[in-house]
Design an enzyme around this catalytic site. Structure first.
Site, PDB file in Angstrom:
ATOM      1  N   GLY A 178       0.848  -1.191   0.000  1.00  0.00           N
ATOM      2  CA  GLY A 178       0.000   0.000   0.000  1.00  0.00           C
ATOM      3  C   GLY A 178       0.875   1.229   0.000  1.00  0.00           C
ATOM      4  O   GLY A 178       2.070   1.142  -0.305  1.00  0.00           O
ATOM      5  N   ASP A 220      -8.759   4.502   9.079  1.00  0.00           N
ATOM      6  CA  ASP A 220      -8.503   4.255   7.655  1.00  0.00           C
ATOM      7  C   ASP A 220      -9.436   3.165   7.128  1.00  0.00           C
ATOM      8  O   ASP A 220      -9.001   2.225   6.466  1.00  0.00           O
ATOM      9  CB  ASP A 220      -7.030   3.868   7.468  1.00  0.00           C
ATOM     10  CG  ASP A 220      -6.584   3.944   6.006  1.00  0.00           C
ATOM     11  OD1 ASP A 220      -7.276   4.609   5.209  1.00  0.00           O
ATOM     12  OD2 ASP A 220      -5.560   3.332   5.666  1.00  0.00           O
TER      13      ASP A 220
HETATM   14  P1  ATP Z   1      -2.647   1.296   3.041  1.00  0.00           P
HETATM   15  O1  ATP Z   1      -1.162   1.417   2.872  1.00  0.00           O
HETATM   16  O2  ATP Z   1      -3.323   2.594   3.032  1.00  0.00           O
HETATM   17  O3  ATP Z   1      -3.011   0.435   4.225  1.00  0.00           O
HETATM   18  P2  ATP Z   1      -3.555  -0.934   1.560  1.00  0.00           P
HETATM   19  O4  ATP Z   1      -4.544  -1.328   2.605  1.00  0.00           O
HETATM   20  O5  ATP Z   1      -3.910  -1.162   0.160  1.00  0.00           O
HETATM   21  O6  ATP Z   1      -3.187   0.561   1.737  1.00  0.00           O
HETATM   22  P3  ATP Z   1      -1.688  -2.712   2.798  1.00  0.00           P
HETATM   23  O7  ATP Z   1      -2.443  -2.635   4.067  1.00  0.00           O
HETATM   24  O8  ATP Z   1      -0.214  -2.535   2.825  1.00  0.00           O
HETATM   25  O9  ATP Z   1      -2.179  -1.664   1.748  1.00  0.00           O
HETATM   26  O10 ATP Z   1      -2.051  -4.094   2.125  1.00  0.00           O
HETATM   27  C1  ATP Z   1      -1.618  -4.425   0.843  1.00  0.00           C
HETATM   28  C2  ATP Z   1      -2.317  -5.667   0.378  1.00  0.00           C
HETATM   29  O11 ATP Z   1      -1.870  -6.789   1.139  1.00  0.00           O
HETATM   30  C3  ATP Z   1      -3.825  -5.632   0.570  1.00  0.00           C
HETATM   31  O12 ATP Z   1      -4.451  -5.010  -0.502  1.00  0.00           O
HETATM   32  C4  ATP Z   1      -4.171  -7.109   0.688  1.00  0.00           C
HETATM   33  O13 ATP Z   1      -4.333  -7.644  -0.597  1.00  0.00           O
HETATM   34  C5  ATP Z   1      -2.919  -7.713   1.330  1.00  0.00           C
HETATM   35  N1  ATP Z   1      -3.117  -7.923   2.775  1.00  0.00           N
HETATM   36  C6  ATP Z   1      -3.062  -7.001   3.754  1.00  0.00           C
HETATM   37  N2  ATP Z   1      -3.297  -7.531   4.963  1.00  0.00           N
HETATM   38  C7  ATP Z   1      -3.489  -8.862   4.750  1.00  0.00           C
HETATM   39  C8  ATP Z   1      -3.773  -9.988   5.613  1.00  0.00           C
HETATM   40  N3  ATP Z   1      -3.890  -9.848   6.918  1.00  0.00           N
HETATM   41  N4  ATP Z   1      -3.922 -11.199   5.026  1.00  0.00           N
HETATM   42  C9  ATP Z   1      -3.790 -11.352   3.698  1.00  0.00           C
HETATM   43  N5  ATP Z   1      -3.530 -10.342   2.828  1.00  0.00           N
HETATM   44  C10 ATP Z   1      -3.374  -9.112   3.345  1.00  0.00           C
END
Ligand code: ATP
Ligand code: MG
Length: 424
Positions: A90, A204
């Site tokens: 993200g 968020d």
């Molecule tokens: P932000 O940085 O604003 O949080 P985001 O939510 O898209 O943006 P991340 O939280 O870094 O980014 O997550 C990136 C991706 O990783 C998600 O879109 C999801 O596909 C995957 N992901 C995140 N958490 C998990 C989890 N607990 N289990 C499996 N996949 C996950």
């Protein structure tokens, strides 16, 4: 002399460039073969160098791949965990799938970038919120297992959720039916009730942070993950990313207010619900700044004005959840949950109507004061009332207590004038 091609660093970088789709496996093999050939002629070239000079990877891609490779290298040093693959990234961090060796279970590990890992204030909050999140236990919240540091990087270990995010579903061009969306929003609202009761604000809530398991259970991700302090800056950092933070952010977060409470999550949940059922974000704009300005100033187009089949009950819940002023939103997350469950049963959202009536009354009083100065009390007051009714039906409008009161006042005024005229 050691062969450069056999270095661990190159093996990891090679895996990352292919994993991220920057080049194909064949192109990588090409470069590795060339590297071995050159090193036999005492010409040492790094894999990165060959990938770029052969035009397989751009400098920018190389930079990104190196950052990921660095993170993965650090991750391999986290005692007790074994990295399996990258799950996604993200604006703020990268998420990996890993095996927790002691319990032999799959987990997800979020690794913070260096810039955040080096920020003491952020790291302190990261541990504080991480600890608070670890105390939560709810089927609709992605569990927080551990926080730690390895090689200067801080990381967050959480429950691994197999399945898609709500964002993935929308991005594939699948709108949610009102019924399916309500079922997901109810589950996330329950998660928020639990978090808020325990003093944690998510800050968020958005489609990318809602994961749906193959069995249809919705789980709120990133609970307890400290955000960068300045929400506006974080939102700006998402520039150009579709469905990024600015689309769901509350007005008070945009204003950078210090005391953000549960009502910020209620707003973002309303915005997420809006997107799921209309297929549109509540406010669109060419830049995050434009979108944020609209959150602050522009009137929301009620969802049932976009898709006429959306029930007025659902529309009212979203309108109240997304009121610009926190005081005009639900008084508690439990209230929003009660309304969602009522609408799911086919009943009206009683609390949204109450909140809505109170807001209308405040507007009416305000406009009454303004008009008295201008001298046309009733005309202006009733105009305000009509505008504010939005998507309500005429029957509801006529039975509204405010309309009844206004009509009675009007009647009394007319009677007084008649009595005065007659008594002359
Ligand atoms: P932000 O940085 O604003 O949080 P985001 O939510 O898209 O943006 P991340 O939280 O870094 O980014 O997550 C990136 C991706 O990783 C998600 O879109 C999801 O596909 C995957 N992901 C995140 N958490 C998990 C989890 N607990 N289990 C499996 N996949 C996950
Ligand atoms: Mg996330």
């Amino acid at each position: 002399m050691a062969t450069v091609g056999s270095s661990k660093q190159d093996t990891l970088l090679g895996r990352v460039v292919v994993e991220q789709g920057f080049c194909t496996r064949d192109e990588l093999e090409d470069c590795l073969a060339l590297q071995t050939e050159l090193s036999q002629q005492s010409n040492q070239r790094s894999l990165a160098d060959l990938l770029v000079s052969n035009g397989y990877v751009t400098q920018t891609q190389l930079l990104r791949a190196r950052t990921t490779a660095d993170e993965q290298r650090v991750m391999q040093q986290i005692p007790g965990y074994q990295i399996i693959s990258k799950l996604g990234a993200g604006a703020m961090a990268t998420v990996f799938k890993a095996r927790q060796l002691s319990l032999d279970r799959i987990v997800a590990i979020k690794v913070l970038p260096k810039r955040l890992s080096e920020n003491k204030e952020f790291v302190d909050r990261f541990y504080m919120e991480g600890k608070a999140a670890a105390r939560l236990n709810h089927p609709n919240i992605v569990g927080a297992f551990d926080v730690g540091e390895a090689g200067g990087y801080h990381y967050f270990v959480m429950e691994y959720v197999e399945g898609q995010t709500v964002f993935d579903h929308i991005a594939e061009g699948n709108p949610y039916s009102e019924k399916d969306a309500i079922s997901i929003i109810i589950q996330i609202c329950k998660a928020l009730v639990h978090a808020h009761e325990n003093g944690l604000i998510h800050r968020d809530v958005k489609p990318k942070n809602i994961m749906i398991t193959p069995g249809g259970v919705a789980k709120l991700a990133d609970m307890g993950l400290a955000r960068e302090k300045d929400d506006q800056e974080a939102a700006q950092a998402e520039a150009g990313k579709a469905y990024g933070t600015p689309y769901y952010i509350s007005p008070e977060q945009i204003r950078g207010e210090l005391n953000i409470d549960f009502r910020a999550d209620i707003y973002s949940l309303g915005a997420t619900f809006y997107h799921m059922i209309t297929g549109r974000v509540p406010f669109e704009g060419a830049s995050p700044a434009v979108v944020m300005h609209k959150h602050l100033k522009e009137e929301l187009v009620p969802p049932d004005h976009i898709i006429s089949t959306i029930s007025s009950g659902t529309s009212e819940i979203i309108e109240v959840a997304m009121a610009k002023e926190p005081k005009n939103r639900y008084a508690s997350t439990q209230d929003m949950l009660s309304d969602l469950e009522a609408v799911a049963r086919g009943e009206p959202p009683v609390l949204a109507r109450k909140a809505y009536d109170l807001t209308s009354l405040a507007n009416l009083e305000k406009s009454g004061r303004e008009v008295r100065e201008g001298g046309v009390i009733m005309v202006e007051a009733s105009r305000e009332q009509t505008i504010d009714f939005g998507s309500r039906t005429w029957t509801e409008k006529l039975s509204d207590p405010l309309v009844v009161t206004l009509s009675a006042l009007l009647l009394m005024a007319v009677l007084i004038i008649i009595v005065l005229l007659l008594s002359r």
